[in-house]
Every structure is written in C-alpha cells, then in structure tokens.
Design a protein around this motif. Structure first.
Motif, PDB file in Angstrom:
ATOM      1  N   GLY A   1       0.839  -1.204   0.000  1.00 16.99           N
ATOM      2  CA  GLY A   1       0.000   0.000   0.000  1.00 16.99           C
ATOM      3  C   GLY A   1       0.866   1.242   0.000  1.00 16.99           C
TER       4      GLY A   1
ATOM      5  N   THR B   1       1.547   3.300  -2.508  1.00 19.24           N
ATOM      6  CA  THR B   1       1.355   4.236  -3.624  1.00 19.24           C
ATOM      7  C   THR B   1       0.750   5.567  -3.218  1.00 19.24           C
ATOM      8  OG1 THR B   1      -0.778   3.194  -4.074  1.00 19.24           O
ATOM      9  CG2 THR B   1       1.122   2.406  -5.360  1.00 19.24           C
ATOM     10  N   ARG B   2       0.077   5.604  -2.080  1.00 20.04           N
ATOM     11  CA  ARG B   2      -0.527   6.876  -1.645  1.00 20.04           C
ATOM     12  C   ARG B   2      -0.709   6.870  -0.128  1.00 20.04           C
ATOM     13  NH1 ARG B   2      -5.597   4.266  -3.731  1.00 20.04           N
ATOM     14  NH2 ARG B   2      -6.827   3.938  -1.839  1.00 20.04           N
TER      15      ARG B   2
ATOM     16  N   ILE C   1      -0.654   7.112   3.795  1.00 17.26           N
ATOM     17  CA  ILE C   1       0.335   6.812   4.831  1.00 17.26           C
ATOM     18  C   ILE C   1       1.485   5.993   4.238  1.00 17.26           C
ATOM     19  CG2 ILE C   1       0.697   5.499   6.972  1.00 17.26           C
ATOM     20  CD1 ILE C   1      -2.237   6.299   7.742  1.00 17.26           C
TER      21      ILE C   1
ATOM     22  N   ASN D   1       1.055  -2.322   5.204  1.00 22.41           N
ATOM     23  CA  ASN D   1       0.258  -1.108   5.391  1.00 22.41           C
ATOM     24  C   ASN D   1      -1.055  -1.086   4.600  1.00 22.41           C
ATOM     25  OD1 ASN D   1      -0.117   1.932   5.882  1.00 22.41           O
ATOM     26  ND2 ASN D   1       0.042   1.793   3.654  1.00 22.41           N
ATOM     27  N   ALA D   2      -1.124  -1.823   3.478  1.00 24.89           N
ATOM     28  CA  ALA D   2      -2.341  -1.762   2.645  1.00 24.89           C
ATOM     29  C   ALA D   2      -3.553  -2.145   3.476  1.00 24.89           C
ATOM     30  CB  ALA D   2      -2.206  -2.697   1.447  1.00 24.89           C
TER      31      ALA D   2
ATOM     32  N   LEU E   1      -8.035  -8.592   3.177  1.00 23.70           N
ATOM     33  CA  LEU E   1      -6.938  -7.637   2.922  1.00 23.70           C
ATOM     34  C   LEU E   1      -6.267  -7.169   4.221  1.00 23.70           C
ATOM     35  CD1 LEU E   1      -5.367  -6.037   0.764  1.00 23.70           C
ATOM     36  CD2 LEU E   1      -6.913  -4.124   1.208  1.00 23.70           C
TER      37      LEU E   1
ATOM     38  N   THR F   1       0.226  -1.971   9.967  1.00 21.17           N
ATOM     39  CA  THR F   1      -0.611  -0.797  10.226  1.00 21.17           C
ATOM     40  C   THR F   1      -1.915  -1.249  10.873  1.00 21.17           C
ATOM     41  OG1 THR F   1       0.311   0.282   8.289  1.00 21.17           O
ATOM     42  CG2 THR F   1      -1.622   1.296   9.265  1.00 21.17           C
ATOM     43  N   SER F   2      -2.084  -0.843  12.108  1.00 22.92           N
ATOM     44  CA  SER F   2      -3.324  -1.111  12.823  1.00 22.92           C
ATOM     45  C   SER F   2      -4.185   0.150  12.739  1.00 22.92           C
ATOM     46  CB  SER F   2      -2.988  -1.501  14.264  1.00 22.92           C
ATOM     47  OG  SER F   2      -4.167  -1.827  14.944  1.00 22.92           O
TER      48      SER F   2
ATOM     49  N   TYR G   1     -14.157  -3.628   9.891  1.00 21.19           N
ATOM     50  CA  TYR G   1     -12.891  -2.889   9.962  1.00 21.19           C
ATOM     51  C   TYR G   1     -12.226  -2.980  11.344  1.00 21.19           C
ATOM     52  CZ  TYR G   1      -9.471   0.872   9.448  1.00 21.19           C
ATOM     53  OH  TYR G   1      -8.303   1.599   9.431  1.00 21.19           O
TER      54      TYR G   1
ATOM     55  N   LYS H   1      -8.712  -4.963  12.567  1.00 20.58           N
ATOM     56  CA  LYS H   1      -7.567  -4.296  13.198  1.00 20.58           C
ATOM     57  C   LYS H   1      -7.271  -4.868  14.599  1.00 20.58           C
ATOM     58  CE  LYS H   1      -6.555  -1.499   9.741  1.00 20.58           C
ATOM     59  NZ  LYS H   1      -5.303  -1.605   8.976  1.00 20.58           N
TER      60      LYS H   1
ATOM     61  N   PRO I   1      -2.712   4.396  13.805  1.00 18.32           N
ATOM     62  CA  PRO I   1      -2.995   5.811  13.554  1.00 18.32           C
ATOM     63  C   PRO I   1      -4.414   6.168  13.981  1.00 18.32           C
ATOM     64  CG  PRO I   1      -2.303   4.661  11.513  1.00 18.32           C
ATOM     65  CD  PRO I   1      -2.627   3.622  12.550  1.00 18.32           C
ATOM     66  N   GLY I   2      -4.601   7.432  14.344  1.00 23.79           N
ATOM     67  CA  GLY I   2      -5.944   7.985  14.505  1.00 23.79           C
ATOM     68  C   GLY I   2      -6.374   8.557  13.164  1.00 23.79           C
TER      69      GLY I   2
ATOM     70  N   THR J   1      -6.256  10.422  10.078  1.00 22.07           N
ATOM     71  CA  THR J   1      -5.059  10.912   9.394  1.00 22.07           C
ATOM     72  C   THR J   1      -5.452  11.490   8.049  1.00 22.07           C
ATOM     73  OG1 THR J   1      -3.846   9.109  10.454  1.00 22.07           O
ATOM     74  CG2 THR J   1      -2.729  10.257   8.664  1.00 22.07           C
TER      75      THR J   1
ATOM     76  N   THR K   1      -5.316  11.570   4.895  1.00 22.62           N
ATOM     77  CA  THR K   1      -5.035  10.953   3.600  1.00 22.62           C
ATOM     78  C   THR K   1      -6.176  11.358   2.665  1.00 22.62           C
ATOM     79  OG1 THR K   1      -6.164   8.940   4.259  1.00 22.62           O
ATOM     80  CG2 THR K   1      -3.801   9.006   4.641  1.00 22.62           C
TER      81      THR K   1
HETATM   82  P1  NAD Z   1      -5.352   5.059   1.413  1.00 27.70           P
HETATM   83  O1  NAD Z   1      -6.680   4.585   0.936  1.00 27.70           O
HETATM   84  O2  NAD Z   1      -4.862   6.405   1.025  1.00 27.70           O
HETATM   85  O3  NAD Z   1      -4.214   3.987   1.029  1.00 27.70           O
HETATM   86  C1  NAD Z   1      -4.469   2.623   1.069  1.00 27.70           C
HETATM   87  C2  NAD Z   1      -3.339   1.883   0.389  1.00 27.70           C
HETATM   88  O4  NAD Z   1      -3.691   0.493   0.373  1.00 27.70           O
HETATM   89  C3  NAD Z   1      -3.141   2.319  -1.059  1.00 27.70           C
HETATM   90  O5  NAD Z   1      -1.761   2.388  -1.358  1.00 27.70           O
HETATM   91  C4  NAD Z   1      -3.800   1.201  -1.858  1.00 27.70           C
HETATM   92  O6  NAD Z   1      -3.139   0.939  -3.087  1.00 27.70           O
HETATM   93  C5  NAD Z   1      -3.633  -0.001  -0.941  1.00 27.70           C
HETATM   94  N1  NAD Z   1      -4.726  -0.940  -1.203  1.00 27.70           N
HETATM   95  C6  NAD Z   1      -6.052  -0.756  -0.961  1.00 27.70           C
HETATM   96  N2  NAD Z   1      -6.742  -1.841  -1.377  1.00 27.70           N
HETATM   97  C7  NAD Z   1      -5.810  -2.711  -1.878  1.00 27.70           C
HETATM   98  C8  NAD Z   1      -5.881  -4.011  -2.454  1.00 27.70           C
HETATM   99  N3  NAD Z   1      -7.034  -4.652  -2.598  1.00 27.70           N
HETATM  100  N4  NAD Z   1      -4.735  -4.603  -2.855  1.00 27.70           N
HETATM  101  C9  NAD Z   1      -3.550  -3.987  -2.702  1.00 27.70           C
HETATM  102  N5  NAD Z   1      -3.401  -2.760  -2.166  1.00 27.70           N
HETATM  103  C10 NAD Z   1      -4.532  -2.142  -1.761  1.00 27.70           C
HETATM  104  O7  NAD Z   1      -5.470   4.915   2.973  1.00 27.70           O
HETATM  105  P2  NAD Z   1      -4.491   5.295   4.167  1.00 27.70           P
HETATM  106  O8  NAD Z   1      -5.283   6.195   5.022  1.00 27.70           O
HETATM  107  O9  NAD Z   1      -3.153   5.694   3.712  1.00 27.70           O
HETATM  108  O10 NAD Z   1      -4.429   3.853   4.893  1.00 27.70           O
HETATM  109  C11 NAD Z   1      -3.254   3.110   5.042  1.00 27.70           C
HETATM  110  C12 NAD Z   1      -3.410   2.210   6.252  1.00 27.70           C
HETATM  111  O11 NAD Z   1      -3.641   3.023   7.397  1.00 27.70           O
HETATM  112  C13 NAD Z   1      -4.600   1.240   6.172  1.00 27.70           C
HETATM  113  O12 NAD Z   1      -4.213  -0.009   6.697  1.00 27.70           O
HETATM  114  C14 NAD Z   1      -5.642   1.899   7.056  1.00 27.70           C
HETATM  115  O13 NAD Z   1      -6.529   0.947   7.619  1.00 27.70           O
HETATM  116  C15 NAD Z   1      -4.755   2.536   8.107  1.00 27.70           C
HETATM  117  N6  NAD Z   1      -5.371   3.635   8.856  1.00 27.70           N
HETATM  118  C16 NAD Z   1      -5.709   4.809   8.247  1.00 27.70           C
HETATM  119  C17 NAD Z   1      -6.297   5.832   8.996  1.00 27.70           C
HETATM  120  C18 NAD Z   1      -6.700   7.164   8.385  1.00 27.70           C
HETATM  121  O14 NAD Z   1      -7.378   7.952   9.053  1.00 27.70           O
HETATM  122  N7  NAD Z   1      -6.302   7.491   7.162  1.00 27.70           N
HETATM  123  C19 NAD Z   1      -6.520   5.631  10.366  1.00 27.70           C
HETATM  124  C20 NAD Z   1      -6.152   4.427  10.952  1.00 27.70           C
HETATM  125  C21 NAD Z   1      -5.578   3.431  10.190  1.00 27.70           C
END
Ligand code: NAD
Length: 247
Positions: A11, A13-14, A16, A90-91, A113, A140-141, A155, A159, A185-186, A188, A190
């Motif tokens: 994960g 590409t974008r 976190i 992280n994905a 996933l 990544t939790s 979800y 986690k 993370p809380g 965030t 993105t």
């Molecule tokens: P995001 O949607 O911007 O990024 C998600 C990443 O996961 C992307 O790079 C995407 O390519 C990859 N991904 C999604 N589905 C996929 C699949 N089927 N196969 C392969 N790759 C896949 O989200 P983010 O906010 O950067 O989240 C990253 C991590 O942080 C996740 O595990 C999410 O649960 C966790 N998280 C995020 C937050 C928040 O507020 N943004 C809070 C707590 C936890």
C-alpha cells in the motif's frame, strides 16, 4: 537511520504508505513498494523519482490476497537484493456499513486484505529474515483496534486481529531477532479525510485532544522509528499515533 536496509512497503502508492516509502528513502533504505495496479505504482514511482532521482525505489503489484503471488514477489525481491530487512504491511481498506446492511462478502473483504494478506506477506519474509539473522516487521493497525467503531464492524474486527497477530508473532520470533510491531494511527489526513468538507474536519478535530487530524508524515515518523536501531529493544508494541484520541 536506515542506511543500506532493504524495505518492502505494501500500500505504498498513496496516503500513509507513500509517506513511509518517502521517509525510508530519505533515510537511506532501498524500497520496493507494492500497489494494487501498475498505473498507481507508476504514478508513485514517477513522483518519488521527481523528488530525488538517486533514490533506490521500485514497484510491484502482486495480489495481496493471493498467498502464492505474494510469496513469489517476496522471493524475487530476496533474489534481487539478497535480503529483506523491513516489511511494512500497510495496505488496508476501511468500512462503515451498519450491521444489518452488511453482507458476508463485504465482511470477508476486510478480513482478507487487512488480516490474511499480512499473514501471506509475513510467512515468506519471516523465513528470509530468520535465515539472514533478523529483521523487522511493522503492521498498520488503527486506533479503532483499541476502542472499536460504531459501524462497519469488519474494519475494527480486522484491526483487533492485526494487534493479535503482531503481539503473538513478536513473542514467537523474538528468538530469531525479528521484531514485530504495529502503528495505530488515529484520523489521518489521507485522500479519504482530505476530501471531507472543512466543517466535518472541524467537528472530528474537536474530539481529538491535539485538535486536528494527523498528517501522513507524522504517522510515517513512527514507522521510521520502529524500523530503526533506535527501537532495537521494542517488539510486540502497538504504537498509537492519534493525538490522544482514544483517551
Ligand atoms: P489510502 O486509501 O490512502 O491507502 C491505502 C493503500 O492500500 C493504497 O496504497 C492502496 O493501493 C492499498 N490498497 C487498498 N486496497 C488494496 C488491495 N485490494 N490490494 C492492494 N493494495 C490495496 O489509505 P491510508 O489512510 O493511507 O491507509 C493506510 C493504512 O492506514 C490502512 O491499513 C488503514 O486501515 C490505516 N489507517 C488509516 C487511517 C486514516 O485515518 N487514514 C486511520 C487508521 C488506520
């Protein structure tokens, strides 16, 4: 802080994950990022190369929910670089469906996933790390792994499982010099949060003692610390990066 280390970030590409990749490159690691499609991998790579043409980064897109594809990708990385020092799982996908509207298929998606894919990546990587004498795994939790969530039960359930996997593997793999930790993370900023209207972000922020959502770079700092030698005696930890939200 990571000079000469080889890291794999799923994960990447974008959001976190992209910030983690960037932070690792800035600190001297060679990074292989995993994305879900060739186009998103290419986009991330060209943006990283535009920042610094000397960074050693490449991308792959194995289907993370297919154990064989992931194993093949991990073994190819080991062939090419000779080792894997850091694995960041992280994905992930989030869900917010109320219970009575859930389908078993949607629930499975979160588990496939957010949980099973971590196991599929850890399995071949841990064997490599054992052979080379050590390594570091960071999952990544989420803050909801500690407090639950009022809809989208798949979800938080996934986690909570990430934390169980993390703590258990830290106990099992410690003797092999493999540290296993998670970052929780809380809210965030993105793509998901950035697209919310200002007033919604303000309302969310009022529930966060620090008064604002986190930035992906602030979360990535925790991944840098945990991957570095500064965390050499830290394993089995779920590190909250959430502005004290859960308190
Ligand atoms: P995001 O949607 O911007 O990024 C998600 C990443 O996961 C992307 O790079 C995407 O390519 C990859 N991904 C999604 N589905 C996929 C699949 N089927 N196969 C392969 N790759 C896949 O989200 P983010 O906010 O950067 O989240 C990253 C991590 O942080 C996740 O595990 C999410 O649960 C966790 N998280 C995020 C937050 C928040 O507020 N943004 C809070 C707590 C936890």
């Amino acid at each position: 802080m990571l000079k000469g280390k080889v890291a794999v970030v799923t994960g990447g590409t974008r959001g976190i994950g992209y910030s983690i990749v960037k932070k690792y490159l800035e600190n001297g690691a060679k990074v292989v990022l995993f994305g879900s499609r060739q186009e998103t991998v290419d986009k991330a790579l060209s943006s990283l190369k535009a920042e610094n043409g000397n960074w050693k980064v490449e991308g792959m897109h194995p289907a993370l929910t297919n154990a064989k594809e992931v194993e093949k990708a991990i073994n190819e990385i080991k062939e090419k670089y000779g080792r894997i020092d850091i694995l960041v799982n992280n994905a992930g996908i989030s869900q917010s469906t109320p219970l009575c509207d859930y389908t078993p298929e949607e629930f499975d998606k979160a588990i496939d996933l957010n949980v099973k894919a971590l196991f599929y990546a850890i399995l071949p990587t841990a064997k490599i790390m054992k052979e080379q004498g050590g390594g570091c795994i960071i999952n990544t939790s989420s803050m909801v792994s500690l407090i639950g969530q009022s809809s989208g039960v798949g979800y938080p359930t996934s986690k909570f499982a990430v934390n169980g996997l993390t703590i258990s593997l830290a106990r099992e793999l410690g003797k092999d010099h493999i540290r296993v930790n998670a970052v929780a993370p809380g809210v965030t900023r993105t793509d998901m949060v950035a697209s919310l209207p200002d007033e919604v972000v303000k309302r969310i922020s009022m529930q966060i003692p620090i008064g604002r959502p986190g930035e992906p770079e602030e979360v990535a700092d925790a991944f840098l610390f945990l991957a570095s030698d500064m965390a050499s005696y830290i394993s089995g930890e779920i590190l909250s990066v959430d502005g004290a939200t859960w308190i």
